[in-house]
Structures are given as C-alpha cells and as structure tokens.
Design a protein around this motif. Structure first.
Motif, PDB file in Angstrom:
ATOM      1  N   SER A 106       0.840  -1.203   0.000  1.00 59.58           N
ATOM      2  CA  SER A 106       0.000   0.000   0.000  1.00 59.58           C
ATOM      3  C   SER A 106       0.870   1.245   0.000  1.00 59.58           C
ATOM      4  CB  SER A 106      -0.938  -0.004   1.207  1.00 59.58           C
ATOM      5  OG  SER A 106      -1.855  -1.066   1.135  1.00 59.58           O
ATOM      6  N   ARG A 151      -3.797  -6.324  -3.418  1.00 58.89           N
ATOM      7  CA  ARG A 151      -4.785  -5.695  -4.285  1.00 58.89           C
ATOM      8  C   ARG A 151      -5.169  -6.711  -5.345  1.00 58.89           C
ATOM      9  NH1 ARG A 151       0.040  -3.833  -6.180  1.00 58.89           N
ATOM     10  NH2 ARG A 151       0.163  -2.286  -4.547  1.00 58.89           N
ATOM     11  N   VAL A 163      -9.769  -1.308   3.327  1.00 59.61           N
ATOM     12  CA  VAL A 163      -9.206  -0.409   2.319  1.00 59.61           C
ATOM     13  C   VAL A 163      -8.154   0.473   2.981  1.00 59.61           C
ATOM     14  CG1 VAL A 163      -9.671   1.497   0.745  1.00 59.61           C
ATOM     15  CG2 VAL A 163     -11.310  -0.370   0.945  1.00 59.61           C
ATOM     16  N   THR A 165      -5.493   2.380   0.711  1.00 62.33           N
ATOM     17  CA  THR A 165      -5.267   3.488  -0.232  1.00 62.33           C
ATOM     18  C   THR A 165      -6.180   3.303  -1.437  1.00 62.33           C
ATOM     19  OG1 THR A 165      -3.526   2.363  -1.509  1.00 62.33           O
ATOM     20  CG2 THR A 165      -2.820   3.613   0.424  1.00 62.33           C
ATOM     21  N   THR A 166      -6.481   4.386  -2.112  1.00 64.17           N
ATOM     22  CA  THR A 166      -7.261   4.345  -3.345  1.00 64.17           C
ATOM     23  C   THR A 166      -6.565   5.246  -4.358  1.00 64.17           C
ATOM     24  OG1 THR A 166      -9.307   3.979  -2.106  1.00 64.17           O
ATOM     25  CG2 THR A 166      -9.523   4.715  -4.398  1.00 64.17           C
ATOM     26  N   SER A 270      -8.286   0.219  -5.174  1.00 59.27           N
ATOM     27  CA  SER A 270      -7.753   0.308  -3.816  1.00 59.27           C
ATOM     28  C   SER A 270      -6.745  -0.792  -3.527  1.00 59.27           C
ATOM     29  CB  SER A 270      -8.897   0.215  -2.796  1.00 59.27           C
ATOM     30  OG  SER A 270      -9.816   1.270  -2.963  1.00 59.27           O
ATOM     31  N   ASN A 303      -2.529   9.373  -1.597  1.00 58.80           N
ATOM     32  CA  ASN A 303      -2.856   8.937  -2.932  1.00 58.80           C
ATOM     33  C   ASN A 303      -2.438   9.948  -3.994  1.00 58.80           C
ATOM     34  OD1 ASN A 303      -4.149   6.717  -1.747  1.00 58.80           O
ATOM     35  ND2 ASN A 303      -5.979   7.921  -1.422  1.00 58.80           N
TER      36      ASN A 303
END
Length: 305
Positions: A106, A151, A163, A165-166, A270, A303
C-alpha cells in the motif's frame, strides 16, 4: 570474519534489481542505508562487488562469485530459523507476526504500518514475506502469513479486508511504445485494445486478472508471463510486454525505459490489508488497527504523492 546478514540481503537485492533505489524499496530501507551496507560489505571482503558506472548496476567478477556464497549463507540462516521456529515459540511465548506484501503493498503506508507495529510491540518478531500475484488469497488461507498487503480485495469468505489506499490506474509501456507520448495527457481504456499486457498463471485468482486486465476490456495478451513487479518491468523494458497497476507503481519501479501512463476513465482501485476472518490472534488485531488508523491519518494525501 563475521558477516552481517543484513549486508548480504542488501547486496543480493541490488544484484537482482540492478538499481539501489529499487533494492531499497524492496527491503523497506532508504537508498543511503543500502549504499552504506554495500560499502561495509566491500570493506569486509576486501573487493569491489558492484560496478556502479552504468545502468543497471551489475556485479563485478568478484560480485558474481560472492553472490553465490551470499545466497547460500542466507538460505542456511533461513533454514536454521525455520528449524528452530517451534522451539522459539515454546520459549519466547509466541510466534512471529508474518506480514505478506504483494509488490510494494500500500505504497508509503506499508512501511509506516510495519514500523508503527514494531514500536508498539517491540517484543514480537516481525517476518516480512514477499507475495507474488497468485498469492493474495492463498498465502492467508494456507496460513503462510498472518496479514497481507494486497490488491484488489480478496473475493473469499474466509478473508476480510480493509481499504488502505485508493489510487488512479496506470499502464506501463516501453518508451518506444506508440502510447508513450501520452505519459502526461493520459489515455482511455479503449486505447488499450492492442496493448500486450503480460500473462499470469492459470491459477491466479479471477479477481486479480479482472483487475489486471480492466475487467477484460484490455484484451490483447503478451506471450510473457509475470508474477512479480520485477518480472513485469523486465518484460516492459525489453519491449516484450506491458503492465498495469496503481499510480504509486511509478514511484517504486521507475526503471529506465519504462513509461507510466494514467488511464483516465478507469475506475480508481484500492489496496487492502487482508486477514483471516475470525482470526483471534491479538497481534493481528493490533496490526490491523494500526494500519487502518494510519490510513485515516495519512488521508487522501497519500494517494496524490
């Protein structure tokens, strides 16, 4: 002469990655720390092990010979740790927390979460295990790791995922690809029709292939197979295939000859921290709580890095 195993790990990472920065990202160290490790190792063995004059960084003749010894030493050390694992659990009161990481996990949140856990629970040993693209479900359900940065979200009722990070989706192509000029303007999914994305093994979970190929809208496949980011980039810079990922991929795998292009109309995707459903290991709960809290604290800004 006693050799520090950390120095051997840094040396082999540079040999395998051909780049100090990528080796540092893989080991969750800073590039200066890896550079210092190599200098100390070269001083101890009394020979220059790496040729730093070009790109990629390559081992010298002495480095090639030493790499074989380094791998054997690390393999022996790991075998010894595995052999004593059960005894250690009996004597120190518990097993290590095994953290699986697919690719770069992530992004910056991965080392932040691991370091936060180590500060909170210094008495618990943390083992980092690299996962390939086929393992974001199996590593957990087969009890090879306790938590996993993966992911997309695992589609398996035996697992739960948070979740972290996106990010925007990207594709990575050779610098001579017809799409390379769109590195700043971006492209759309419709432009991917003729892009030769790498293949993955048949046992790769469908959720990952659906993510990888944009819901199968990117239909062309290369003859090249890959299960790690390094294999993806090797196919890209040799002009044999292309890859896809999240925006942060470009920060961690900036190989010469690779161009990263945003896919403007693809849904953002994500990264997740996955654990076994109902796992009552208190260390898993602590790690999960820290990771989720850090994700909230770091917020959307991570992000946009």
């Amino acid at each position: 002469m006693a050799l520090d195993l950390r120095l051997l790990s840094s040396f082999l990472a540079v040999v395998e990655e051909g780049h100090f920065g990528r080796a540092a990202a893989r080991l969750f160290l800073s590039p200066p720390a890896v550079t210092q490790h190599i200098r100390r190792l070269e001083s101890q063995v009394g020979a220059r092990l790496l040729d730093r004059s070009g790109s990629p960084v390559v081992p010298t003749a002495a480095g090639v010979r030493f790499a074989g010894h380094a791998r054997a030493l690390l393999d022996a050390a790991n075998a010894a740790l595995d052999d004593l694992a059960d005894v250690a659990q009996e004597t120190d009161g518990g097993r290590p927390l095994r953290v699986g990481i697919m690719g770069h996990g992530s992004a910056e949140l991965t080392p932040a979460a691991i370091n936060a856990y180590r500060r909170a629970r210094p008495e618990v040993r943390v083992e980092i295990r690299q996962l390939d693209f086929t393992e974001h479900v199996t590593a957990l359900v087969e009890d090879r790791v306790d938590v996993a940065f993966v992911r997309p979200s695992p589609k398996d009722e035996r697992l739960v995922a948070d979740v972290l990070t996106t990010e925007q989706r990207i594709v990575v192509v050779h610098e001579r690809s017809p799409l390379a000029d769109a590195r700043t303007s971006g492209i759309e999914v419709a432009d991917l029709t003729e892009l030769p994305l790498f293949r993955v093994p048949g046992h790769t979970p469908h959720s990952f292939t659906d993510y990888l190929y944009f819901g199968d809208r990117a239909q062309r496949r290369s003859s090249e197979y890959a299960v790690t980011p390094q294999e993806v980039l090797t196919g890209v810079v040799t002009g044999r295939s292309a890859g896809s990922g999240l925006r942060s991929f470009a920060r961690y795998y900036a190989w010469p000859g690779a161009v990263f292009i945003p896919v403007l109309d693809a849904p953002w995707e994500s990264s997740y921290l996955a654990v076994r459903a109902g796992d009552d290991n208190p260390e898993v709960r602590i790690f999960r709580a820290l990771a989720v809290a850090l994700a909230k604290d770091m917020g959307p800004g991570i992000n946009a890095l």
